[in-house]
Design a protein around this motif. Structure first.
Motif, PDB file in Angstrom:
ATOM      1  N   LEU A 213     -45.386 106.045 -89.569  1.00  0.00           N
ATOM      2  CA  LEU A 213     -45.015 105.446 -90.849  1.00  0.00           C
ATOM      3  C   LEU A 213     -44.717 103.957 -90.688  1.00  0.00           C
ATOM      4  CD1 LEU A 213     -44.489 105.893 -93.839  1.00  0.00           C
ATOM      5  CD2 LEU A 213     -42.117 106.448 -93.257  1.00  0.00           C
ATOM      6  N   ASP A 214     -43.981 103.602 -89.646  1.00  0.00           N
ATOM      7  CA  ASP A 214     -43.644 102.206 -89.387  1.00  0.00           C
ATOM      8  C   ASP A 214     -44.905 101.383 -89.127  1.00  0.00           C
ATOM      9  OD1 ASP A 214     -41.747 100.139 -89.132  1.00  0.00           O
ATOM     10  OD2 ASP A 214     -41.730 100.352 -86.946  1.00  0.00           O
ATOM     11  N   ALA A 215     -45.809 101.905 -88.311  1.00  0.00           N
ATOM     12  CA  ALA A 215     -47.038 101.180 -87.992  1.00  0.00           C
ATOM     13  C   ALA A 215     -47.915 100.996 -89.227  1.00  0.00           C
ATOM     14  CB  ALA A 215     -47.815 101.911 -86.898  1.00  0.00           C
ATOM     15  N   VAL A 216     -48.040 102.031 -90.037  1.00  0.00           N
ATOM     16  CA  VAL A 216     -48.864 101.942 -91.243  1.00  0.00           C
ATOM     17  C   VAL A 216     -48.281 100.926 -92.227  1.00  0.00           C
ATOM     18  CG1 VAL A 216     -49.567 103.231 -93.299  1.00  0.00           C
ATOM     19  CG2 VAL A 216     -49.887 104.231 -91.046  1.00  0.00           C
ATOM     20  N   GLN A 217     -46.962 100.900 -92.355  1.00  0.00           N
ATOM     21  CA  GLN A 217     -46.329 100.004 -93.318  1.00  0.00           C
ATOM     22  C   GLN A 217     -46.254  98.563 -92.842  1.00  0.00           C
ATOM     23  OE1 GLN A 217     -42.574 101.965 -94.026  1.00  0.00           O
ATOM     24  NE2 GLN A 217     -43.422 103.197 -95.686  1.00  0.00           N
ATOM     25  N   ARG A 218     -46.143  98.326 -91.527  1.00  0.00           N
ATOM     26  CA  ARG A 218     -45.864  96.981 -91.030  1.00  0.00           C
ATOM     27  C   ARG A 218     -47.006  96.326 -90.260  1.00  0.00           C
ATOM     28  NH1 ARG A 218     -40.792  97.268 -87.665  1.00  0.00           N
ATOM     29  NH2 ARG A 218     -41.106  95.033 -87.676  1.00  0.00           N
ATOM     30  N   THR A 219     -48.131  97.010 -90.122  1.00  0.00           N
ATOM     31  CA  THR A 219     -49.246  96.459 -89.365  1.00  0.00           C
ATOM     32  C   THR A 219     -50.386  96.097 -90.307  1.00  0.00           C
ATOM     33  OG1 THR A 219     -48.668  97.811 -87.459  1.00  0.00           O
ATOM     34  CG2 THR A 219     -50.872  96.897 -87.494  1.00  0.00           C
ATOM     35  N   GLY A 220     -50.922  94.907 -90.106  1.00  0.00           N
ATOM     36  CA  GLY A 220     -52.070  94.446 -90.878  1.00  0.00           C
ATOM     37  C   GLY A 220     -53.094  93.837 -89.942  1.00  0.00           C
ATOM     38  N   HIS A 221     -53.977  93.042 -90.490  1.00  0.00           N
ATOM     39  CA  HIS A 221     -55.024  92.403 -89.692  1.00  0.00           C
ATOM     40  C   HIS A 221     -54.747  90.916 -89.539  1.00  0.00           C
ATOM     41  CE1 HIS A 221     -57.619  95.901 -89.532  1.00  0.00           C
ATOM     42  NE2 HIS A 221     -57.314  96.119 -90.787  1.00  0.00           N
ATOM     43  N   CYS A 222     -55.009  90.412 -88.338  1.00  0.00           N
ATOM     44  CA  CYS A 222     -54.878  88.992 -88.044  1.00  0.00           C
ATOM     45  C   CYS A 222     -55.845  88.205 -88.940  1.00  0.00           C
ATOM     46  CB  CYS A 222     -55.170  88.733 -86.562  1.00  0.00           C
ATOM     47  SG  CYS A 222     -55.202  86.990 -86.100  1.00  0.00           S
ATOM     48  N   GLN A 223     -55.369  87.115 -89.500  1.00  0.00           N
ATOM     49  CA  GLN A 223     -56.208  86.296 -90.372  1.00  0.00           C
ATOM     50  C   GLN A 223     -57.335  85.599 -89.619  1.00  0.00           C
ATOM     51  OE1 GLN A 223     -53.485  83.622 -92.310  1.00  0.00           O
ATOM     52  NE2 GLN A 223     -52.656  85.227 -93.622  1.00  0.00           N
TER      53      GLN A 223
ATOM     54  N   THR B  15     -57.747  91.608 -85.508  1.00  0.00           N
ATOM     55  CA  THR B  15     -57.129  92.693 -84.773  1.00  0.00           C
ATOM     56  C   THR B  15     -55.854  93.107 -85.507  1.00  0.00           C
ATOM     57  OG1 THR B  15     -56.578  93.482 -82.555  1.00  0.00           O
ATOM     58  CG2 THR B  15     -55.624  91.363 -83.206  1.00  0.00           C
ATOM     59  N   PHE B  16     -55.193  94.137 -85.039  1.00  0.00           N
ATOM     60  CA  PHE B  16     -53.949  94.560 -85.652  1.00  0.00           C
ATOM     61  C   PHE B  16     -52.805  93.644 -85.232  1.00  0.00           C
ATOM     62  CE2 PHE B  16     -56.044  98.887 -85.467  1.00  0.00           C
ATOM     63  CZ  PHE B  16     -56.328  98.922 -86.817  1.00  0.00           C
ATOM     64  N   THR B  17     -51.933  93.345 -86.175  1.00  0.00           N
ATOM     65  CA  THR B  17     -50.767  92.522 -85.882  1.00  0.00           C
ATOM     66  C   THR B  17     -49.693  92.763 -86.930  1.00  0.00           C
ATOM     67  OG1 THR B  17     -50.006  90.261 -85.454  1.00  0.00           O
ATOM     68  CG2 THR B  17     -51.643  90.524 -87.167  1.00  0.00           C
ATOM     69  N   GLN B  18     -48.474  92.406 -86.577  1.00  0.00           N
ATOM     70  CA  GLN B  18     -47.375  92.512 -87.543  1.00  0.00           C
ATOM     71  C   GLN B  18     -47.224  91.235 -88.356  1.00  0.00           C
ATOM     72  OE1 GLN B  18     -43.992  93.557 -85.137  1.00  0.00           O
ATOM     73  NE2 GLN B  18     -44.417  95.724 -85.330  1.00  0.00           N
ATOM     74  N   GLY B  19     -47.760  90.133 -87.864  1.00  0.00           N
ATOM     75  CA  GLY B  19     -47.663  88.864 -88.580  1.00  0.00           C
ATOM     76  C   GLY B  19     -48.992  88.493 -89.201  1.00  0.00           C
ATOM     77  N   ASP B  20     -49.074  87.255 -89.698  1.00  0.00           N
ATOM     78  CA  ASP B  20     -50.322  86.787 -90.285  1.00  0.00           C
ATOM     79  C   ASP B  20     -51.376  86.518 -89.210  1.00  0.00           C
ATOM     80  OD1 ASP B  20     -49.272  86.912 -92.841  1.00  0.00           O
ATOM     81  OD2 ASP B  20     -48.559  84.838 -92.797  1.00  0.00           O
ATOM     82  N   VAL B  21     -50.914  86.007 -88.049  1.00  0.00           N
ATOM     83  CA  VAL B  21     -51.807  85.697 -86.936  1.00  0.00           C
ATOM     84  C   VAL B  21     -51.253  86.381 -85.689  1.00  0.00           C
ATOM     85  CG1 VAL B  21     -52.831  83.848 -85.549  1.00  0.00           C
ATOM     86  CG2 VAL B  21     -52.426  83.486 -87.994  1.00  0.00           C
TER      87      VAL B  21
END
Length: 195
Positions: A47-57, A61-67
């Protein structure tokens, strides 16, 4: 009769690659019978990974921030851009310790039979990224499958048209393997690409 909640858990576990019904049932029963704390931790981590992980701009790749941290690392060689099919491939290259450039993660590969074309895997974003005036060489590190080869060919053609140097990972006989157990196409390619 299987309880609906257990059946739902089994169906959810079956979504994992390589997990069939019996494996999913074993995992579900193990978690419920022997490791309820592990099940809670798994649930919370997912749940934490799905909610807080996105893609690097920059690299996707997967990341918690914008980059991601790799793109922000000033020690990386920005002249090299390695194109991989997914984050797992990037992680494998990083574990090898052999590459110190930057990445572009496609999140897939061309697969005409599945209706996945070049536009569906981020080719336009890759061309924009590779044409930033800093990148000098693009290394195509797609898989050595029919789809990976088609992907590498299509991307390589487009990147070369931009005037970029394009290389492909070498393939050959794995270290420590017996020649008699290596598939014939690998042996043939290794012979053709011998140095």
């Amino acid at each position: 009769m299987v309880e609906p909640l257990i059946d739902g858990l089994v169906e959810a576990l079956r979504r994992l690659p390589g997990v069939g019904v019996k494996s999913a049932q074993r995992m579900a029963y193990h978690l419920l019978q022997h490791d309820r704390e592990g099940a809670r931790r798994l649930s919370a981590a997912l749940l934490d990974a799905v909610q807080r992980t996105g893609h690097c701009q920059r690299c996707h790749t997967f990341t918690q921030g914008d980059v991601c941290g790799t793109c922000l690392d000033g020690r990386r060689d920005a002249r090299l851009l390695c194109v991989v099919e997914g984050p797992a491939d990037q992680a494998a290259l990083e574990r090898s310790g052999s590459y110190k450039g930057l990445y572009f993660v496609l999140m897939g590969r061309v697969s005409p039979l599945d209706g996945v074309g070049v536009a569906d895997i981020g080719a336009e974003q890759l061309l924009n990224r590779a044409s930033d005036g800093v990148v000098e060489e693009v290394i195509l590190a797609t898989g050595f499958t029919a789809e990976g080869d088609v992907t590498a060919h299509a991307l390589g053609t487009a990147l070369k048209a931009q005037g970029l140097k394009v290389t492909r990972l070498a393939r050959g006989v794995p270290a420590g393997s017996e020649l008699e157990y290596v598939d014939l196409s690998t042996i043939a390619h290794a012979m053709g690409e011998r140095r």
